[in-house]
Design an enzyme around this catalytic site. Structure first.
Site, PDB file in Angstrom:
ATOM      1  N   ASN A   9      27.820 -28.254  53.836  1.00  0.00           N
ATOM      2  CA  ASN A   9      27.014 -28.793  52.742  1.00  0.00           C
ATOM      3  C   ASN A   9      25.575 -28.428  53.058  1.00  0.00           C
ATOM      4  OD1 ASN A   9      25.591 -30.237  50.856  1.00  0.00           O
ATOM      5  ND2 ASN A   9      26.172 -32.275  51.619  1.00  0.00           N
ATOM      6  N   TRP A  10      25.090 -27.407  52.362  1.00  0.00           N
ATOM      7  CA  TRP A  10      23.737 -26.923  52.661  1.00  0.00           C
ATOM      8  C   TRP A  10      22.656 -27.895  52.185  1.00  0.00           C
ATOM      9  CZ3 TRP A  10      23.692 -20.975  51.145  1.00  0.00           C
ATOM     10  CH2 TRP A  10      24.595 -20.292  52.004  1.00  0.00           C
ATOM     11  N   LYS A  11      23.041 -28.833  51.311  1.00  0.00           N
ATOM     12  CA  LYS A  11      22.049 -29.760  50.720  1.00  0.00           C
ATOM     13  C   LYS A  11      20.934 -28.926  50.074  1.00  0.00           C
ATOM     14  CE  LYS A  11      23.570 -33.208  53.978  1.00  0.00           C
ATOM     15  NZ  LYS A  11      23.282 -34.392  54.812  1.00  0.00           N
ATOM     16  N   HIS A  94      28.068 -37.726  47.079  1.00  0.00           N
ATOM     17  CA  HIS A  94      27.471 -37.746  48.424  1.00  0.00           C
ATOM     18  C   HIS A  94      26.544 -38.965  48.539  1.00  0.00           C
ATOM     19  CE1 HIS A  94      25.132 -36.629  51.919  1.00  0.00           C
ATOM     20  NE2 HIS A  94      26.132 -35.835  52.239  1.00  0.00           N
ATOM     21  N   GLU A  96      23.714 -39.272  49.675  1.00  0.00           N
ATOM     22  CA  GLU A  96      22.328 -39.002  49.277  1.00  0.00           C
ATOM     23  C   GLU A  96      22.174 -39.099  47.767  1.00  0.00           C
ATOM     24  OE1 GLU A  96      22.067 -35.310  51.421  1.00  0.00           O
ATOM     25  OE2 GLU A  96      22.138 -36.441  53.300  1.00  0.00           O
ATOM     26  N   GLU A 164      32.135 -40.148  55.159  1.00  0.00           N
ATOM     27  CA  GLU A 164      30.837 -39.914  55.796  1.00  0.00           C
ATOM     28  C   GLU A 164      30.124 -41.244  55.996  1.00  0.00           C
ATOM     29  OE1 GLU A 164      29.506 -35.590  55.095  1.00  0.00           O
ATOM     30  OE2 GLU A 164      28.641 -36.795  53.509  1.00  0.00           O
ATOM     31  N   GLY A 170      22.901 -36.905  59.592  1.00  0.00           N
ATOM     32  CA  GLY A 170      21.584 -36.386  59.959  1.00  0.00           C
ATOM     33  C   GLY A 170      20.902 -37.173  61.072  1.00  0.00           C
ATOM     34  N   SER A 210      26.879 -35.678  61.436  1.00  0.00           N
ATOM     35  CA  SER A 210      26.492 -35.131  62.747  1.00  0.00           C
ATOM     36  C   SER A 210      27.643 -34.448  63.469  1.00  0.00           C
ATOM     37  CB  SER A 210      25.863 -36.223  63.627  1.00  0.00           C
ATOM     38  OG  SER A 210      24.696 -36.733  63.018  1.00  0.00           O
ATOM     39  N   GLY A 231      26.659 -30.879  57.573  1.00  0.00           N
ATOM     40  CA  GLY A 231      25.308 -30.716  57.037  1.00  0.00           C
ATOM     41  C   GLY A 231      24.503 -29.766  57.911  1.00  0.00           C
ATOM     42  N   GLY A 232      23.676 -30.332  58.766  1.00  0.00           N
ATOM     43  CA  GLY A 232      22.745 -29.544  59.589  1.00  0.00           C
ATOM     44  C   GLY A 232      23.370 -28.351  60.299  1.00  0.00           C
TER      45      GLY A 232
HETATM   46  P1  13P Z   1      24.899 -33.821  58.995  1.00  0.00           P
HETATM   47  O1  13P Z   1      26.017 -32.967  59.492  1.00  0.00           O
HETATM   48  O2  13P Z   1      23.571 -33.133  58.944  1.00  0.00           O
HETATM   49  O3  13P Z   1      24.852 -35.164  59.671  1.00  0.00           O
HETATM   50  O4  13P Z   1      25.228 -34.136  57.447  1.00  0.00           O
HETATM   51  C1  13P Z   1      26.482 -34.574  57.113  1.00  0.00           C
HETATM   52  C2  13P Z   1      26.609 -34.569  55.647  1.00  0.00           C
HETATM   53  O5  13P Z   1      25.966 -35.340  54.953  1.00  0.00           O
HETATM   54  C3  13P Z   1      27.489 -33.573  55.042  1.00  0.00           C
HETATM   55  O6  13P Z   1      27.663 -33.814  53.691  1.00  0.00           O
END
Ligand code: 13P
Length: 248
Positions: A9-11, A94, A96, A164, A170, A210, A231-232
């Site tokens: 997930n590149w966000k 998500h 967010e 999640e 994050g 994470s 994510g990251g």
């Molecule tokens: P991180 O891997 O950066 O914690 O993010 C997880 C996430 O929100 C994937 O959708």
């Protein structure tokens, strides 16, 4: 029996040209993957990344979809628009989006049903906050998100669920493999109860929060965990590839 699925997930990261460079770097590293590999990219990156993914084993995903077929919804994207560029997956709900953009279980449900009707595979995100976990509300929160967000789905195995925990996103603070396994077990039990035990057995449930090259093996060794939403660590080709190749 359930094929694992690792999705990035590149966000809101990577312009289209940066995205193309990233998938070109990832593709050779994951070509022998035993799991399904997906990158969920910003909407405006989709045309260029779609082109760059041709001939690879990486599927394309979006990060949101509107529930209407078309119309006066400024700033939104329809399933048909995504499908025209070969998008196969779409992240829905998500945390967010729930936190910053007013997403609710009701809108998650509408988006999920619309995505399924269009032949897209929704990756529906659920998860509790730190306060909810610490006050013993995790199961109640997840049950509500499941019962309201997933109602009316004909074939639950056609979606992917991403568990999640909000406190692990994050933050570098991963749920322990046992915690994640136990909670995903609860999610599967709730879905078995709501739909049917056989369908719940077929449903793929990812862990997200994470997840990285260092902890993916332990998480993926858990019987309930069928993949990861990353994510990251999905923003760097070697890191993402290491997770995809967790079994090698
Ligand atoms: P991180 O891997 O950066 O914690 O993010 C997880 C996430 O929100 C994937 O959708």
């Amino acid at each position: 029996m359930r094929k694992p699925i690792i999705a990035g997930n590149w966000k809101m990261n990577n312009t289209a040209s940066e995205g193309v460079a990233l998938v070109k770097a990832i593709a050779p590293l994951v070509k022998d993957a035993n799991c399904d590999v997906v990158v969920c990219v910003p909407a405006i990156d989709i045309p260029a990344v779609s082109e760059a993914l041709k001939g690879t084993n990486i599927a394309l995903g979006a990060q949101n979809v509107h529930f209407a077929e078309k119309g006066a919804f400024t700033g939104e994207i329809s399933a048909a628009m995504l499908k025209e560029y070969g998008v196969r997956y779409v992240i829905i709900g998500h945390s967010e989006r729930r936190q910053y953009f007013g997403e609710t279980d009701e809108t998650v449900n509408k988006r999920t049903l619309a995505a399924l009707a269009a032949g897209l595979t929704p990756i529906v995100c659920i998860g509790e906050s730190l306060e909810e976990r610490e006050t013993g509300k995790t199961e109640a929160v997840l049950e509500k998100q499941i019962r309201e967000g997933l109602k009316g789905i004909d074939d639950i195995a056609k979606i992917v669920v991403a568990y999640e925990p909000v406190w692990a996103i994050g933050t570098g603070r991963t749920a322990t493999a046992q915690q994640a396994n136990e909670t995903i077990g609860f999610i599967r039990k709730t879905i078995a109860d709501m739909f049917c035990p056989k369908c719940a057995e077929a449903l793929r449930i990812q862990y997200g929060g994470s997840m990285n090259a260092g902890n993916c093996k332990e998480l993926m060794a858990m019987p309930e965990i069928d993949g990861g939403l990353i994510g990251g660590a999905s923003l760097k080709a070697p890191d993402f590839a290491a997770i995809v190749n967790y079994d090698k």
